[in-house]
Structures are given as structure tokens and as C-alpha cells.
Design an enzyme around this catalytic site. Structure first.
Site, short mmCIF file in Angstrom:
data_model
loop_
_atom_site.label_atom_id
_atom_site.label_comp_id
_atom_site.label_asym_id
_atom_site.label_seq_id
_atom_site.Cartn_x
_atom_site.Cartn_y
_atom_site.Cartn_z
N LYS A 1 55.70 41.19 -35.03
CA LYS A 1 56.53 42.16 -34.33
C LYS A 1 57.60 42.67 -35.29
O LYS A 1 57.97 41.97 -36.24
CB LYS A 1 57.20 41.53 -33.10
CG LYS A 1 57.50 42.52 -32.00
CD LYS A 1 56.24 42.97 -31.29
CE LYS A 1 56.56 43.96 -30.18
NZ LYS A 1 55.35 44.31 -29.39
N LYS B 1 48.56 36.66 -27.19
CA LYS B 1 47.90 37.81 -26.55
C LYS B 1 46.58 38.14 -27.24
O LYS B 1 45.55 38.36 -26.58
CB LYS B 1 48.85 39.03 -26.60
CG LYS B 1 48.36 40.23 -25.82
CD LYS B 1 49.35 41.40 -25.92
CE LYS B 1 50.70 41.02 -25.37
NZ LYS B 1 51.64 42.17 -25.36
#
Length: 415
Positions: A105, A93
């Protein structure tokens, strides 16, 4: 219902792009696996005096293009594989929109809906302490995600700053404005979804004015997206949350639905609409579908029944590879998650830059910069897809992976 594993899906998507790019096996091994996986188990004192041991994760997938970046989610359903998948998607991304970050994450296995504010604060501060060995303003910058918000980021920033002995606002993004947050951050993901959908609709010769839009997920992103699309002249015909969905072919008033949800805790009992299941919202007659909830909701089983011409993935990983094949054959334009919902990380990048230089921008400048980045990324992805004769997801993954591979080659292998 088939078994769904987000990490297996992420690797499958990676391999498809790697095949198309003719990536070497050496490079595949570097980019396929996370750089670092940290699992922590820590005690939290509950309000009744008892102690509960909680498990949390922080995964850094790749940092060859810059510091790791990625949200932290609180959920009883968090798994290490889910966090690994989300970290990989974050790498792609950031690369696809061209911002200088790698992917990370985090997740904590807990049920925040059954925890008090005090318990959440103690959990957050202890989790921050446990992962403080790998996070930092130049190494890994967390942000809000599912069931976390600006207050959680404030506690994280304060905890990290207490350890440092001075304020470090750039250690997290998605903070309140009063401690270094950025204007426009709350609407950033939904704004990005709107910008790329507008671009896709224009290329497809489909006017947004009067277009029927269905939105699965009426949380922060879904609710704001419904308002933004409504303001563009679209008809919001269906929305849903975890309790169910509603449908009205003549259009819903997003503000009225939001007020109902605030008052009753659900959209499902909204009176001026027909009630349906959350999954049914994916299949209603519409021009634009915005999955804004969780992973793996559009599958081989229901893809044939999806009627939208454009699917803008506000959620991470809502469409399985098998469903992608079906949708592509049907001529459906799927704007993939790593492009469609990249507005959030892009404005997080703006926040980080503002924190580092202690100079803040007006929301108009932020929105203008965001639109420019999203439009350029969309054009680059469609260009790659057209040259490679593939769908936008494969085009986006190829563009992102090629950029990370190039950075890896240029940097070389240490030592």
C-alpha cells in the site's frame, strides 16, 4: 470516541486467526510485520512558485505468493500505521481470492482537493521517482485508491517508463484504456460486492428483489454499487458522502442522486429524501448495509443499532473487532473486506496479465471470470467458517493466512 489505529486492528485480527490456526510463533513473526517500509520526503513546486516538502509512504507487507500489489491514496490523514494495515489486508485479500500477489500500500500526506492539476501531476511524478527503487511490473504494482484515479496512474506509468527508456504499462493498474488499462476495471470492486452479497443472500434464503439497501459512501464504489443493486431489483433506501446522508424508505433513484451530486457536490441536499448524518446511514432499517467509505465506522458503540441482516464491506476495515463480536451474536452476516471488495484487485490482476501478454479481453469475459473467482472465494470462506465455527471474517483471515503460511514454508527461509 475511542482511539482508532488501523494497524493495531489489523494485527488483532491476524492474531485471532493465528490462534485458531495454531500458528507457530516463528511464523507469526514473519507474517505479522511488513517486509519493507519506505518513507520519502520530497519537494514539490506549487503554482505560486513556492516549494512544499511532502511526505509519502510505500509499504510492502509480504511477497511470498508473488509481486506486491496495492493502491496509493492521497489524503491529509494518511499515516504510516494506516498504510501498514492496508498493506497487510492486501496480502490476505490477494490470498483469499487466490491471485498470485502479495500485499502493499502507498500513501501521500497531501490535500488533493486544494491542489491544481499541475501540482498533482508534479507531486505524482516526484513521488513515483522516489518509490521507483522498489516498484516495478515484477516487484510491486501500484493502483488507484482514495483520491487517486486513472489519470494519476497514467502519470505514474509514464514517469516509470521515462526512467526505463521504454513503455512499461504493467507497472501500475487502473490506467486509462488508451495506455493498457482493462475494460471492467472501474466497476470491478462494486461488481465483486454485488456477487458475494448475492451469494450470501441466497445462502440466507433472502431474495435480493425488493431488499432494502443502505450505502455509506457515495464515491466511485458506493455510487456504482447503488446502481448495480438497484438494477438487481433492490431498493436503495439510504446513501451518504462526507457532507451527510439521505434516507427514503420507499427507495432512491441512484442515477438521480448521482446527477444531484455532480451538480451540487453533495448528496445531502437531494430533495426527495430526509437528511441525516453520515453515521446514521449505518443504522437505518435495511436488509443489506454496504459501508463504502473509511475504516472504523462500525464500532462497539453503534454495532447494536445496526439493523442490516447482511453487511458487505466495500471499504477497507470498516468494522472493529469489538463490533464483529456484537454483530456475530446478533446473527448478522458480515462479508469481510478482504473478500467483499476483492473485485478491484482481481480485475487489476486481469489488467496486469493483459499488459504482460499484450492481449486484451472483452468486458463480458472479464465480468464472467470475476464472478467465478468471487463465488469460489465466498464458498471457500464460508466452508472454513463453518468448519471452524466462527464468523466469515475469521474464516477469511484463516483461509488467507494459511495460504501465505504454506507458501512461506514451501519457499523456506533464505539463506
Amino acid at each position: 470516541m475511542q482511539h482508532f489505529n488501523a494497524y493495531e486492528m489489523a494485527v488483532q485480527q491476524f492474531e485471532l486467526a493465528a490462534d485458531k490456526l495454531d500458528l507457530s510463533e516463528d511464523m507469526r513473526q514473519i507474517l505479522r510485520a511488513p517486509k519493507r517500509e519506505l518513507t520519502v520526503h520530497f519537494p514539490v513546486r506549487l503554482d505560486d512558485g513556492s516549494i512544499k516538502t511532502i511526505t509519502g509512504y510505500r509499504v510492502q507487507h509480504n511477497v511470498n505468493r508473488g509481486p506486491a500489489k496495492g493502491g496509493i491514496r492521497y489524503s491529509p490523514d494518511v499515516t504510516l500505521d494506516e498504510v501498514k494495515a492496508l498493506a497487510m489486508w492486501m496480502t490476505w485479500k490477494c490470498a483469499v481470492v487466490g491471485i498470485p500477489y502479495g500485499g502493499a500500500k502507498g500513501g501521500v500526506i497531501c490535500d488533493p482537493k486544494h491542489m491544481t492539476r499541475g501540482e498533482l501531476e508534479r507531486l505524482t511524478r516526484r513521488f513515483t521517482t522516489e518509490i521507483s527503487i522498489i516498484i516495478g511490473p515484477h516487484s510491486d504494482i501500484p493502483a488507484p485508491d482514495v483520491n487517486t484515479n486513472s489519470q494519476v496512474m497514467a502519470w505514474m506509468m509514464d514517469t516509470y517508463s521515462m526512467h526505463s527508456g521504454f513503455s512499461v504499462p504493467a507497472v501500475v493498474t487502473g490506467k486509462p484504456l488508451s495506455i493498457g488499462g482493462s475494460e471492467g476495471r472501474n466497476e470491478a470492486t462494486a461488481n465483486g460486492v454485488l456477487f458475494v452479497t448475492r451469494r450470501a443472500a441466497h445462502r440466507a434464503g433472502m431474495p435480493l428483489q425488493g431488499a432494502h439497501v443502505s450505502i455509506q459512501g457515495f464515491g466511485n464504489v458506493g455510487a456504482i454499487a447503488s446502481r448495480l443493486f438497484h438494477n438487481e431489483g433492490c431498493k436503495i433506501v439510504a446513501v451518504s458522502d462526507t457532507t451527510g446522508g439521505i434516507y427514503n424508505e420507499v427507495g432512491l433513484d441512484p442515477a438521480a442522486v448521482q446527477r444531484h451530486k455532480m451538480a451540487h457536490g453533495t448528496v445531502a441536499t437531494y430533495p426527495a429524501a430526509r437528511r441525516m448524518g453520515s453515521a446514521e446511514v449505518l443504522e437505518v432499517p435495511c436488509d443489506i448495509l454496504v459501508p463504502a467509505a473509511t475504516e472504523g465506522v462500525i464500532t462497539e458503540e453503534n454495532a447494536e443499532r445496526v439493523q442490516a441482516r447482511i453487511i458487505a464491506e466495500a471499504a477497507n476495515g470498516p468494522t472493529t473487532p469489538e463490533a464483529d463480536t456484537i454483530l456475530f451474536k446478533k446473527g448478522c452476516i458480515v462479508i469481510p473486506d478482504i473478500l467483499a471488495n476483492a473485485g478491484g484487485v482481481t480485475v487489476s490482476y486481469f489488467e496486469w496479465v493483459q499488459d504482460l501478454q499484450s492481449f486484451f479481453w472483452h468486458v463480458e469475459e472479464i465480468t464472467l471470470r470475476l464472478e467465478g473467482i468471487m463465488n469460489r472465494a465466498f464458498d471457500a470462506v464460508t466452508g472454513m467458517a463453518e468448519r471452524s465455527h466462527c464468523d466469515l471474517r475469521l474464516g477469511a483471515n484463516m483461509l488467507a493466512i494459511s495460504r501465505v503460511a504454506e507458501a512461506t514454508l514451501v519457499r523456506g527461509i533464505y539463506p
